[in-house]
Design a protein around this motif. Sequence first.
Motif, mmCIF file in Angstrom:
data_model
loop_
_atom_site.group_PDB
_atom_site.id
_atom_site.type_symbol
_atom_site.label_atom_id
_atom_site.label_comp_id
_atom_site.label_asym_id
_atom_site.label_seq_id
_atom_site.Cartn_x
_atom_site.Cartn_y
_atom_site.Cartn_z
ATOM 1 N N THR A 138 -3.707 -8.138 -6.593
ATOM 2 C CA THR A 138 -4.680 -8.228 -5.518
ATOM 3 C C THR A 138 -4.970 -6.816 -5.040
ATOM 4 O O THR A 138 -4.269 -6.250 -4.205
ATOM 5 C CB THR A 138 -4.138 -9.088 -4.350
ATOM 6 O OG1 THR A 138 -3.788 -10.378 -4.836
ATOM 7 C CG2 THR A 138 -5.193 -9.233 -3.266
ATOM 8 N N ASN A 139 -6.006 -6.215 -5.610
ATOM 9 C CA ASN A 139 -6.360 -4.861 -5.233
ATOM 10 C C ASN A 139 -7.048 -4.887 -3.877
ATOM 11 O O ASN A 139 -7.424 -5.934 -3.359
ATOM 12 C CB ASN A 139 -7.266 -4.244 -6.295
ATOM 13 C CG ASN A 139 -6.606 -4.234 -7.662
ATOM 14 O OD1 ASN A 139 -5.387 -4.203 -7.772
ATOM 15 N ND2 ASN A 139 -7.418 -4.267 -8.700
ATOM 16 N N LEU A 140 -7.221 -3.722 -3.308
ATOM 17 C CA LEU A 140 -7.837 -3.618 -1.995
ATOM 18 C C LEU A 140 -9.358 -3.516 -2.071
ATOM 19 O O LEU A 140 -10.023 -3.478 -1.050
ATOM 20 C CB LEU A 140 -7.253 -2.408 -1.248
ATOM 21 C CG LEU A 140 -5.734 -2.464 -1.056
ATOM 22 C CD1 LEU A 140 -5.237 -1.191 -0.384
ATOM 23 C CD2 LEU A 140 -5.319 -3.688 -0.251
ATOM 24 N N ALA B 62 -10.591 4.671 -1.316
ATOM 25 C CA ALA B 62 -9.483 5.620 -1.209
ATOM 26 C C ALA B 62 -8.168 4.899 -0.924
ATOM 27 O O ALA B 62 -7.128 5.242 -1.496
ATOM 28 C CB ALA B 62 -9.783 6.643 -0.114
ATOM 29 N N ALA B 63 -8.201 3.892 -0.050
ATOM 30 C CA ALA B 63 -6.985 3.130 0.251
ATOM 31 C C ALA B 63 -6.467 2.411 -0.994
ATOM 32 O O ALA B 63 -5.269 2.352 -1.248
ATOM 33 C CB ALA B 63 -7.248 2.130 1.379
ATOM 34 N N ASP B 64 -7.396 1.869 -1.786
ATOM 35 C CA ASP B 64 -6.999 1.236 -3.036
ATOM 36 C C ASP B 64 -6.380 2.256 -3.984
ATOM 37 O O ASP B 64 -5.421 1.960 -4.701
ATOM 38 C CB ASP B 64 -8.208 0.568 -3.694
ATOM 39 C CG ASP B 64 -7.825 -0.248 -4.916
ATOM 40 O OD1 ASP B 64 -7.220 -1.319 -4.738
ATOM 41 O OD2 ASP B 64 -8.125 0.196 -6.050
ATOM 42 N N GLY B 65 -6.913 3.484 -3.978
ATOM 43 C CA GLY B 65 -6.358 4.544 -4.808
ATOM 44 C C GLY B 65 -4.977 4.979 -4.351
ATOM 45 O O GLY B 65 -4.114 5.328 -5.175
ATOM 46 N N ILE B 66 -4.735 4.960 -3.044
ATOM 47 C CA ILE B 66 -3.394 5.237 -2.520
ATOM 48 C C ILE B 66 -2.428 4.171 -3.029
ATOM 49 O O ILE B 66 -1.318 4.473 -3.486
ATOM 50 C CB ILE B 66 -3.419 5.254 -0.979
ATOM 51 C CG1 ILE B 66 -4.219 6.455 -0.470
ATOM 52 C CG2 ILE B 66 -2.002 5.267 -0.408
ATOM 53 C CD1 ILE B 66 -4.541 6.397 1.015
ATOM 54 N N ASP B 67 -2.860 2.923 -2.962
ATOM 55 C CA ASP B 67 -2.046 1.806 -3.436
ATOM 56 C C ASP B 67 -1.707 1.977 -4.909
ATOM 57 O O ASP B 67 -0.551 1.803 -5.321
ATOM 58 C CB ASP B 67 -2.808 0.497 -3.214
ATOM 59 C CG ASP B 67 -1.956 -0.739 -3.379
ATOM 60 O OD1 ASP B 67 -1.098 -0.992 -2.512
ATOM 61 O OD2 ASP B 67 -2.150 -1.459 -4.379
ATOM 62 N N GLU B 68 -2.697 2.344 -5.714
ATOM 63 C CA GLU B 68 -2.454 2.532 -7.144
ATOM 64 C C GLU B 68 -1.516 3.706 -7.390
ATOM 65 O O GLU B 68 -0.597 3.623 -8.205
ATOM 66 C CB GLU B 68 -3.776 2.758 -7.885
ATOM 67 C CG GLU B 68 -3.597 2.645 -9.390
ATOM 68 C CD GLU B 68 -4.524 3.531 -10.208
ATOM 69 O OE1 GLU B 68 -5.005 3.053 -11.242
ATOM 70 O OE2 GLU B 68 -4.734 4.702 -9.835
ATOM 71 N N ALA B 69 -1.734 4.812 -6.701
ATOM 72 C CA ALA B 69 -0.888 5.988 -6.898
ATOM 73 C C ALA B 69 0.576 5.670 -6.618
ATOM 74 O O ALA B 69 1.477 6.093 -7.357
ATOM 75 C CB ALA B 69 -1.364 7.134 -6.002
ATOM 76 N N LEU B 70 0.828 4.907 -5.566
ATOM 77 C CA LEU B 70 2.213 4.627 -5.181
ATOM 78 C C LEU B 70 2.842 3.523 -6.025
ATOM 79 O O LEU B 70 3.952 3.676 -6.537
ATOM 80 C CB LEU B 70 2.270 4.259 -3.694
ATOM 81 C CG LEU B 70 1.949 5.410 -2.735
ATOM 82 C CD1 LEU B 70 1.812 4.907 -1.307
ATOM 83 C CD2 LEU B 70 3.004 6.505 -2.826
ATOM 84 N N LEU B 71 2.148 2.403 -6.201
ATOM 85 C CA LEU B 71 2.745 1.283 -6.914
ATOM 86 C C LEU B 71 2.791 1.501 -8.423
ATOM 87 O O LEU B 71 3.785 1.164 -9.069
ATOM 88 C CB LEU B 71 1.997 -0.015 -6.598
ATOM 89 C CG LEU B 71 2.470 -0.785 -5.354
ATOM 90 C CD1 LEU B 71 2.269 0.039 -4.093
ATOM 91 C CD2 LEU B 71 1.723 -2.112 -5.232
ATOM 92 N N LEU B 72 1.720 2.067 -8.982
ATOM 93 C CA LEU B 72 1.651 2.229 -10.430
ATOM 94 C C LEU B 72 2.280 3.544 -10.893
ATOM 95 O O LEU B 72 3.179 3.545 -11.732
ATOM 96 C CB LEU B 72 0.189 2.165 -10.887
ATOM 97 C CG LEU B 72 -0.076 2.412 -12.370
ATOM 98 C CD1 LEU B 72 0.590 1.340 -13.230
ATOM 99 C CD2 LEU B 72 -1.572 2.472 -12.653
ATOM 100 N N TRP B 73 1.813 4.655 -10.346
ATOM 101 C CA TRP B 73 2.272 5.949 -10.841
ATOM 102 C C TRP B 73 3.676 6.297 -10.338
ATOM 103 O O TRP B 73 4.531 6.700 -11.114
ATOM 104 C CB TRP B 73 1.277 7.039 -10.455
ATOM 105 C CG TRP B 73 -0.040 6.877 -11.132
ATOM 106 C CD1 TRP B 73 -1.165 6.291 -10.634
ATOM 107 C CD2 TRP B 73 -0.368 7.280 -12.464
ATOM 108 N NE1 TRP B 73 -2.174 6.308 -11.563
ATOM 109 C CE2 TRP B 73 -1.717 6.923 -12.701
ATOM 110 C CE3 TRP B 73 0.340 7.921 -13.485
ATOM 111 C CZ2 TRP B 73 -2.369 7.172 -13.903
ATOM 112 C CZ3 TRP B 73 -0.309 8.189 -14.683
ATOM 113 C CH2 TRP B 73 -1.642 7.814 -14.883
#
Length: 261
Positions: free
Chosen positions: A11-13, A156-167
């Motif tokens: 569930t992306n943002l 940008a918030a979705d990108g923060i989520d991806e950076a933290l959870l995925l990377w």
Amino acid sequence: MTSPIWPALRTNLVEPGRLLHTITVEGELLAGSAAGARADLPVPGCPGLTVGSTVTHTGSVYRRTLDWIRGGEPPDTWERRPEEGEDPIEFLRRARVALAAELAAHGPEEPCATWWPLDRTYGFWRRRMAHETTVHRVDVQAATGVDVDPVPADLAADGIDEALLLWFGHRLTELGMTGTTQGAIGVQVGRLSWLAVLGRPRALARRVPAADALAADALVTGDPMTVYLWLWGRVPDRAVTITGDIDASAQLWALLRTATQ
């Protein structure tokens, strides 16, 4: 700390249709910003990267992602170069058009080979390529000295989520890397909060209630675009607000720099 919030990880943002559109919009901004610019202009936030190498790299990632989607196997290398005499900007544009068309031909929940075990869908690639394109568009604009177009707050918030959870939460484990010290770093933008945990045997990250982020050893806050670019190593510490354990936040930043290379 209280129990973490574990929403469905797929569930992306930002909704999938918007992510797909972002690939096209940001890809054209990237291409248009690079057109006519000197290829050797350095990217300020990423030593060793230039306008020319950013264009080639992004086009290469598009092509290799398309190969992976169609063949079901990861590519041997992510790097491809334009054919002799081929314009690098057109190399980028053609690859982006082909990839976007392939992603549009499949629903975001449809199964697809990816490099994240928690999300084996076409939606993974919509999100991954949206942020790949956005970050490199910012790189090219920063290098050429034009005004950097804003990244919408929700993207940008979705990108923060991806950076933290995925990377941070996945890629570092794949690389066999962990922090040299233990600690927890909260990241907060608006009403959204995350917790990144350093230590052995692996790094962990999750979305959390605001109270959990505030109780961490360090807290990173700022507007969504700035925090997004900070996590990608594109802006310095002074661009965001950091309270608490500065060493812990510096280690988060350094580990993400390694994970996202």
